[in-house]
Design a protein around this motif. Structure first.
Motif, PDB file in Angstrom:
ATOM      1  N   ALA A 154       7.489 -17.430 -10.457  1.00 38.71           N
ATOM      2  CA  ALA A 154       8.662 -16.595 -10.171  1.00 38.71           C
ATOM      3  C   ALA A 154       9.065 -16.758  -8.711  1.00 38.71           C
ATOM      4  N   PRO A 155       9.911 -17.741  -8.377  1.00 36.15           N
ATOM      5  CA  PRO A 155      10.272 -17.980  -6.973  1.00 36.15           C
ATOM      6  C   PRO A 155      10.986 -16.804  -6.319  1.00 36.15           C
ATOM      7  N   MET A 156      11.712 -16.014  -7.083  1.00 34.70           N
ATOM      8  CA  MET A 156      12.382 -14.858  -6.481  1.00 34.70           C
ATOM      9  C   MET A 156      11.359 -13.852  -5.961  1.00 34.70           C
ATOM     10  N   TYR A 157      10.339 -13.573  -6.754  1.00 34.58           N
ATOM     11  CA  TYR A 157       9.303 -12.629  -6.324  1.00 34.58           C
ATOM     12  C   TYR A 157       8.496 -13.194  -5.159  1.00 34.58           C
ATOM     13  N   LEU A 158       8.266 -14.506  -5.172  1.00 39.29           N
ATOM     14  CA  LEU A 158       7.541 -15.129  -4.071  1.00 39.29           C
ATOM     15  C   LEU A 158       8.342 -15.036  -2.782  1.00 39.29           C
ATOM     16  N   ALA A 159       9.634 -15.362  -2.845  1.00 33.76           N
ATOM     17  CA  ALA A 159      10.470 -15.303  -1.650  1.00 33.76           C
ATOM     18  C   ALA A 159      10.573 -13.879  -1.117  1.00 33.76           C
ATOM     19  N   HIS A 160      10.692 -12.909  -2.013  1.00 31.16           N
ATOM     20  CA  HIS A 160      10.774 -11.514  -1.574  1.00 31.16           C
ATOM     21  C   HIS A 160       9.492 -11.082  -0.873  1.00 31.16           C
ATOM     22  N   ALA A 161       8.343 -11.446  -1.428  1.00 25.88           N
ATOM     23  CA  ALA A 161       7.067 -11.093  -0.795  1.00 25.88           C
ATOM     24  C   ALA A 161       6.949 -11.735   0.579  1.00 25.88           C
ATOM     25  N   MET A 162       7.377 -12.995   0.700  1.00 28.78           N
ATOM     26  CA  MET A 162       7.329 -13.678   1.991  1.00 28.78           C
ATOM     27  C   MET A 162       8.265 -13.006   2.993  1.00 28.78           C
ATOM     28  N   GLY A 163       9.457 -12.631   2.525  1.00 20.62           N
ATOM     29  CA  GLY A 163      10.414 -11.984   3.413  1.00 20.62           C
ATOM     30  C   GLY A 163       9.910 -10.649   3.935  1.00 20.62           C
ATOM     31  N   GLU A 164       9.305  -9.861   3.062  1.00 21.81           N
ATOM     32  CA  GLU A 164       8.760  -8.577   3.520  1.00 21.81           C
ATOM     33  C   GLU A 164       7.527  -8.779   4.395  1.00 21.81           C
ATOM     34  N   GLN A 165       6.715  -9.788   4.081  1.00 27.65           N
ATOM     35  CA  GLN A 165       5.522 -10.046   4.887  1.00 27.65           C
ATOM     36  C   GLN A 165       5.896 -10.387   6.328  1.00 27.65           C
ATOM     37  N   ALA A 166       7.081 -10.946   6.521  1.00 30.70           N
ATOM     38  CA  ALA A 166       7.533 -11.250   7.872  1.00 30.70           C
ATOM     39  C   ALA A 166       7.607  -9.996   8.740  1.00 30.70           C
ATOM     40  N   TYR A 167       7.844  -8.832   8.103  1.00 33.34           N
ATOM     41  CA  TYR A 167       7.896  -7.585   8.868  1.00 33.34           C
ATOM     42  C   TYR A 167       6.524  -7.197   9.414  1.00 33.34           C
ATOM     43  N   VAL A 168       5.465  -7.597   8.728  1.00 36.30           N
ATOM     44  CA  VAL A 168       4.123  -7.338   9.261  1.00 36.30           C
ATOM     45  C   VAL A 168       3.956  -8.075  10.582  1.00 36.30           C
ATOM     46  N   LEU A 169       4.422  -9.331  10.624  1.00 31.00           N
ATOM     47  CA  LEU A 169       4.342 -10.107  11.855  1.00 31.00           C
ATOM     48  C   LEU A 169       5.176  -9.455  12.958  1.00 31.00           C
ATOM     49  N   CYS A 170       6.340  -8.940  12.587  1.00 33.90           N
ATOM     50  CA  CYS A 170       7.193  -8.269  13.572  1.00 33.90           C
ATOM     51  C   CYS A 170       6.519  -7.017  14.116  1.00 33.90           C
ATOM     52  N   GLU A 171       5.942  -6.209  13.218  1.00 32.42           N
ATOM     53  CA  GLU A 171       5.245  -4.991  13.645  1.00 32.42           C
ATOM     54  C   GLU A 171       4.046  -5.325  14.527  1.00 32.42           C
TER      55      GLU A 171
END
Length: 335
Positions: A154-171
């Motif tokens: 499911a590439p949509m779910y994978l991309a969404h998880a990656m996009g949200e995970q980027a916020y962990v790096l920002c925090e």
């Protein structure tokens, strides 16, 4: 005598005897030292239990998967209205049940729907962990979500998880690395995903670029998001129910990003978003008041900033949002 005392808990197994018993019984140290019944030599019973779990997993029906997804949706609704702090135990149990079902599902036809449900639940759990300030737990949940999304193809779910995970790096203070991750998510998705998800990824890129001090890239990403968002009031993506995004939500997001850039025009976008916001999004409303406080501080309108900070603090306390409270504290220092 030693065996009797080990079995009855009167003597602790020493490292010397543990090494002997592990080799003798074929068990791990954790299994050997478990507080349950004393380990026994492997037998056919282990296979019986394994096959029983496999049979149970293979019988997970569409109605069971729907029940899993309904539970995720209930937790999502409770989260946005009440906050994440009170949902830790429920979320942990929900993920454990999904992981158990996936672990013993053998064929793709059985694995994919469960993996998809796990991917959606894991991203929700991860965002709740970010909101609670549990950054390491958030990271691990996103890794679980990505594995589940790959399992589900499911590439949509994978991309969404990656996009949200980027916020962990920002925090964590690495927004530039977060920008790279969200752009990798966009490449992972390509043009196969829904326009609403593509708009979400562009908006996330814009926010991360603002934090990383990349104003030109930020504005380009905002324009791309505005160009992708479907018209109309509908905010749920039928193919990606984790996404809540329509023109009104994106206007609020744009205001947030412009405020981060120090753009004085942010106030107009943010008040428009406040007027249109769904009142059930309590934590998001706290963020919007914080955005308005930030924008008014940029314009040196301190009384207005103080009013919105009070509202943001009240709503953040109501939902137990550690993330929003920290932001309110940082903005309050500027008054």
């Amino acid at each position: 005598m030693y065996v009797s005392e080990w079995e009855n808990g009167r003597r602790v197994i020493s490292n010397h005897y543990a090494a002997i018993l592990r080799r003798l019984l074929g068990v791990t140290d954790a299994e050997l030292r478990d507080a349950g019944p004393a380990p026994t030599a492997p037998s056919a019973d282990g296979y019986d239990e394994l096959l029983s779990r496999i049979d149970s997993a293979s019988s997970v029906s569409a109605s069971m998967v729907k029940a899993f997804n309904d539970q995720t949706e209930l937790l999502r609704t409770m989260d946005r209205q009440m906050g994440a702090a009170s949902l830790v135990d429920q979320m942990t149990g929900h993920l454990a049940a999904l992981e158990e079902a996936l672990s013993f599902a053998v064929l793709p036809s059985a694995r994919r729907p469960v993996a998809l449900a796990l991917a959606g639940a894991s991203t929700l759990a991860a965002w709740q962990a970010i909101d609670s300030g549990a950054i390491e737990r958030a990271w691990r949940h996103y890794e679980l979500a990505k594995r589940a999304a790959r399992d589900a193809e499911a590439p949509m779910y994978l991309a969404h998880a990656m996009g949200e995970q980027a916020y962990v790096l920002c925090e964590a203070g690495r927004p530039a690395l977060g920008v790279e991750l969200v752009r990798d998510a966009q490449r992972t998705l390509g043009q196969s995903g829904s326009p609403r998800l593509r708009a979400w990824l562009h908006a996330a890129e814009a926010e991360l670029c603002a934090h990383a001090g990349m104003p030109d890239d930020c504005r380009r990403a905002l324009d791309a998001a505005m160009g992708e968002i479907p018209p109309g009031p509908e905010d749920r993506d039928p193919d990606m129910v984790s996404i809540f995004l329509n023109g009104a939500h994106l206007t609020r997001w744009q205001g947030n990003v412009l405020a981060l850039l120090g753009d004085e025009e942010a106030v107009t976008s943010l008040y428009d978003a406040l007027e249109a916001m769904d009142p059930t999004f309590v934590r998001a409303r706290a963020g919007l008041h914080a955005d308005l406080a930030h924008a008014h501080l940029t314009r040196t309108e301190y009384d207005d900033a103080r009013t919105h900070l009070q509202q943001a603090r009240l709503l953040a306390s109501r939902t137990g949002s550690v993330r929003q409270r920290r932001r309110v504290d940082r903005l309050s220092e500027r008054l």
